[in-house]
Design a protein around this motif. Structure first.
Motif, mmCIF file in Angstrom:
data_model
loop_
_atom_site.group_PDB
_atom_site.id
_atom_site.type_symbol
_atom_site.label_atom_id
_atom_site.label_comp_id
_atom_site.label_asym_id
_atom_site.label_seq_id
_atom_site.Cartn_x
_atom_site.Cartn_y
_atom_site.Cartn_z
ATOM 1 N N TYR A 1 0.832 -1.212 0.000
ATOM 2 C CA TYR A 1 0.000 0.000 0.000
ATOM 3 C C TYR A 1 0.862 1.255 0.000
ATOM 4 O O TYR A 1 0.548 2.246 -0.660
ATOM 5 N N ALA A 2 1.992 1.206 0.706
ATOM 6 C CA ALA A 2 2.864 2.380 0.816
ATOM 7 C C ALA A 2 3.459 2.798 -0.515
ATOM 8 O O ALA A 2 3.691 3.991 -0.756
ATOM 9 N N VAL A 3 3.739 1.829 -1.396
ATOM 10 C CA VAL A 3 4.417 2.163 -2.656
ATOM 11 C C VAL A 3 3.466 2.291 -3.834
ATOM 12 O O VAL A 3 3.904 2.452 -4.971
ATOM 13 N N THR A 4 2.151 2.216 -3.562
ATOM 14 C CA THR A 4 1.195 2.372 -4.659
ATOM 15 C C THR A 4 1.268 3.783 -5.237
ATOM 16 O O THR A 4 1.645 4.737 -4.557
ATOM 17 N N ASP A 5 0.873 3.913 -6.495
ATOM 18 C CA ASP A 5 0.897 5.211 -7.166
ATOM 19 C C ASP A 5 0.001 6.206 -6.422
ATOM 20 O O ASP A 5 -1.142 5.914 -6.095
ATOM 21 N N GLY A 6 0.542 7.360 -6.177
ATOM 22 C CA GLY A 6 -0.254 8.411 -5.567
ATOM 23 C C GLY A 6 -0.361 8.373 -4.065
ATOM 24 O O GLY A 6 -1.029 9.226 -3.465
ATOM 25 N N PHE A 7 0.289 7.403 -3.390
ATOM 26 C CA PHE A 7 0.142 7.332 -1.928
ATOM 27 C C PHE A 7 0.622 8.603 -1.242
ATOM 28 O O PHE A 7 -0.018 9.094 -0.302
ATOM 29 N N ASP A 8 1.751 9.163 -1.687
ATOM 30 C CA ASP A 8 2.298 10.353 -1.029
ATOM 31 C C ASP A 8 1.329 11.531 -1.065
ATOM 32 O O ASP A 8 1.402 12.426 -0.216
ATOM 33 N N ALA A 9 0.413 11.537 -2.046
ATOM 34 C CA ALA A 9 -0.537 12.647 -2.158
ATOM 35 C C ALA A 9 -1.778 12.450 -1.298
ATOM 36 O O ALA A 9 -2.570 13.390 -1.131
ATOM 37 N N THR A 10 -1.975 11.270 -0.734
ATOM 38 C CA THR A 10 -3.135 11.009 0.120
ATOM 39 C C THR A 10 -2.934 11.661 1.482
ATOM 40 O O THR A 10 -1.804 11.992 1.874
ATOM 41 N N PRO A 11 -4.029 11.861 2.249
ATOM 42 C CA PRO A 11 -3.886 12.421 3.601
ATOM 43 C C PRO A 11 -2.933 11.613 4.476
ATOM 44 O O PRO A 11 -2.130 12.181 5.230
ATOM 45 N N TRP B 1 0.591 12.874 6.035
ATOM 46 C CA TRP B 1 0.881 12.792 7.468
ATOM 47 C C TRP B 1 2.252 12.176 7.705
ATOM 48 O O TRP B 1 3.039 12.682 8.504
ATOM 49 N N PHE B 2 2.536 11.086 7.007
ATOM 50 C CA PHE B 2 3.838 10.440 7.178
ATOM 51 C C PHE B 2 4.970 11.343 6.694
ATOM 52 O O PHE B 2 6.054 11.353 7.271
ATOM 53 N N THR B 3 4.722 12.097 5.636
ATOM 54 C CA THR B 3 5.761 13.003 5.145
ATOM 55 C C THR B 3 6.068 14.099 6.160
ATOM 56 O O THR B 3 7.234 14.454 6.376
ATOM 57 N N ASN B 4 5.030 14.608 6.820
ATOM 58 C CA ASN B 4 5.189 15.733 7.742
ATOM 59 C C ASN B 4 5.553 15.320 9.165
ATOM 60 O O ASN B 4 5.873 16.191 9.987
ATOM 61 N N ASN B 5 5.479 14.028 9.449
ATOM 62 C CA ASN B 5 5.762 13.565 10.807
ATOM 63 C C ASN B 5 6.862 12.493 10.790
ATOM 64 O O ASN B 5 7.323 12.082 9.731
ATOM 65 N N LEU B 6 7.230 12.062 11.983
ATOM 66 C CA LEU B 6 8.291 11.058 12.156
ATOM 67 C C LEU B 6 9.604 11.535 11.526
ATOM 68 O O LEU B 6 10.402 10.723 11.041
ATOM 69 N N ASN B 7 9.822 12.837 11.546
ATOM 70 C CA ASN B 7 11.048 13.399 10.973
ATOM 71 C C ASN B 7 12.127 13.480 12.049
ATOM 72 O O ASN B 7 12.527 14.558 12.494
ATOM 73 N N TRP B 8 12.580 12.320 12.483
ATOM 74 C CA TRP B 8 13.589 12.251 13.526
ATOM 75 C C TRP B 8 14.939 12.689 12.971
ATOM 76 O O TRP B 8 15.208 12.542 11.780
ATOM 77 N N ASP B 9 15.773 13.182 13.835
ATOM 78 C CA ASP B 9 17.081 13.688 13.419
ATOM 79 C C ASP B 9 18.000 12.522 13.073
ATOM 80 O O ASP B 9 18.400 11.757 13.950
#
Length: 554
Positions: free
Chosen positions: A104-114, A118-126
């Motif tokens: 599901y994570a690598v399906t087309d368009g996943f990064d554009a879904t809510p 959320w995953f793009t904007n969070n879990l941004n650990w150093d």
């Protein structure tokens, strides 16, 4: 008065090898999924924005739960308390759930879904935190798809390693006093065909139809995980039938105690084997995840025109070149593997010759196609041919510790060849391809030496009651390296290459040198292990089957 000896399923050669086949097929499927994205690393960078660091963290996430949440130790306890069959089915189910999440994570368009946002904007650990930053599965700058894929891969990895220790325990159960090393070596040889299958078919499905859809490759892997679960379920009933015949009850006899771990961790032999394992496998499995891209960067390849048969066109041909090449690969594997079991010299050498001819044809097809993934796919083929030979040798002649030394030497030679010799052939298509093929085949041979010698040695170091926990402890230590080094390779590539370097132009020299150093350390440990074995008498150099312990005839 003659007493009748009761026959059980494992007294039948056909039934115990059928049990082995079920376990091997399940592991074959898991090996395909394990590296399903490895041959399309460049496509992940181009279509999903996964740079080397993001790719490495996602790949390293496979063992995060096993190591840092101690899931492998828990898996060993489950195996010792609940038995082989329950743990096998559980591991298959966990692998499948993780695989579905990764798909599901690598399906087309996943990064554009809510959810993707959320995953793009969070879990941004150093990711720059010393030491800890290299083991974190998430870091600032990773796409959301890579982060969710890492979560799915964590679950898959937990199930896969649980399956690994379960299969080892199952083989010991079915082959004790018989062809243990041959069985373990054969299982590993057959399972590793999954590596070649992955290398050939992941790019095929990702580019199917003339457009790039990387999720199709992962979908192929998920289907195979469904098959793996089915294999474990069938094995469940075979194992249950065996226990009903023998009166054994793994779940109740001599239950596991935490204090038993003390018996494992106080054994010098155990620690040497565990260290050797983590060093050796850390130089192999993480390398597999980057090997295709490494070849793309160090070889001058001439990909065939897509409109031709070599380029994938099926116009005028009933079967795709990918399928034909895979069939030829299977001929190599089946003939070379079967030659080990043929008692007639004519048949034995005939199968060997056929395997050699098919291997040459396979290599020629890889050259004509001009793709790195079809070149690296030869990696397990020599291992398939010689692992049963080596396992049979250890069963009847011994010399396991010596084989570990030889495997480490070959490992170092291969990585240094990739680092310094292969790049010298840049611009020479034929010469570079030949060097690549030979080095990959030798690396595969090195890979076959270790499982044939190492895993059958574990029962000589610990009590039978805690074999499952001993395998779990070794796998746990091994997983520290398997989680760390994919990330380290990605970080080294990022640090030693200019920002924005194209996926096919990366310099792999220092990453390969790092892997060669692991091989040197493994060689030193194997030398010391042989000395300790001679002093303490573990019996690692002795055969598994004594003259008075001939395998029962079916």
């Amino acid at each position: 008065m003659t007493q009748t000896v009761k026959k059980t399923l494992r007294d039948s050669a056909g039934m115990r090898w059928t049990a082995l086949l079920l376990l091997a097929l399940a592991m074959f499927c898991s090996y395909v999924f394990m590296d399903i994205l490895s041959p399309i690393k460049d496509l992940m960078q181009e279509t999903r924005g996964w740079d080397s660091a993001a790719f490495g963290r996602m790949q390293g996430a496979e063992v995060f739960l096993n190591v840092y949440v101690f899931f492998l130790i828990i898996a060993g306890i489950i195996l010792d308390k609940m038995g082989v069959r329950f743990t096998a089915v559980l591991s298959g189910a966990v692998m499948l759930i993780g695989g579905i999440i990764k798909f599901y994570a690598v399906t087309d368009g996943f990064d554009a879904t809510p959810l993707g946002q959320w995953f793009t904007n969070n879990l941004n650990w150093d990711g720059d935190i010393p030491i800890i930053g290299t083991i974190l599965p998430f870091a600032d700058g990773m796409p959301g798809s890579a982060k969710l894929a890492a979560i799915g891969f964590m679950l898959f990895g937990s199930g896969c390693e649980m399956a690994g220790i379960t299969v080892s325990r199952g083989i010991v159960k079915w082959f004790k006093g018989r062809e243990t090393a041959l069985a373990m070596g054969s299982e590993m040889a057959l399972a590793r065909l999954g590596v070649a299958t992955c290398m050939i078919f992941a790019p095929f499905f990702a580019k199917l139809g003339g457009e790039v859809h990387v999720d199709n490759a992962v979908k192929f892997g998920v289907v195979l995980l469904c098959i793996a679960l089915i294999m474990f379920i069938v094995y469940f009933f075979m194992d249950k039938k065996l226990d009903s015949q023998t009166g054994e009850a793994e779940e109740k006899d001599d239950p596991f105690k935490i204090s038993d771990l003390g018996k494992i961790f106080t054994s010098l032999g155990f620690w040497l084997v565990a260290l050797l394992c983590v060093l050796y496998y850390s130089a192999i499995f993480p390398f597999q995840k980057y090997a295709v891209n490494m070849l793309q960067c160090n070889l001058t390849l001439n990909p065939a025109d897509p409109s031709t048969y070599w380029g994938g066109s099926t116009e005028g041909f009933p079967i795709s070149v990918t399928v034909v090449q895979y069939i030829i690969m299977l001929i190599v594997a089946i003939c070379s593997f079967s030659s080990n079991f043929s008692k007639k010299k004519g048949m034995k050498y005939g199968l060997m010759c056929l395997a050699i001819v098919a291997l040459v044809i396979y290599c020629y097809m890889g050259y004509m196609r001009g793709t790195a993934e079809t070149i690296f796919a030869v990696f397990p083929l020599l291992a398939v041919a010689i692992t049963p030979i080596l396992g049979n040798y250890v069963d009847h002649k011994g010399k396991a510790a010596s084989m570990l030394m030889l495997g480490s030497i070959l490992l170092v030679v291969c990585h240094l060849t990739f680092a310094f010799i292969l790049p010298e052939f840049k611009g020479n298509t034929v010469g570079g391809t030949v060097v690549a093929y030979v080095t990959i085949l030798v690396l595969g041979a090195s890979f076959s030496l270790v499982p044939a010698a190492l895993w059958p040695s574990v029962p000589k170091l610990v009590d039978e009651k805690i074999i499952g926990s001993a395998y779990a402890a070794i796998f746990w230590i091994q997983n520290i390296g398997l989680g760390l080094f994919p990330t380290l390779i990605g970080i080294v590539l990022q640090k030693t290459n200019a920002e924005g370097t194209a996926a096919h132009e990366l310099d792999y020299t220092w990453a390969l040198v790092m892997l060669a150093i692991l091989g040197i350390a493994a060689l030193l440990i194997s030398i010391y292990l042989k000395a300790v074995d001679k002093k303490k008498g573990y019996g690692l150099e002795e055969p598994n089957i004594k003259p008075e312990e001939k395998p029962a005839q079916a």
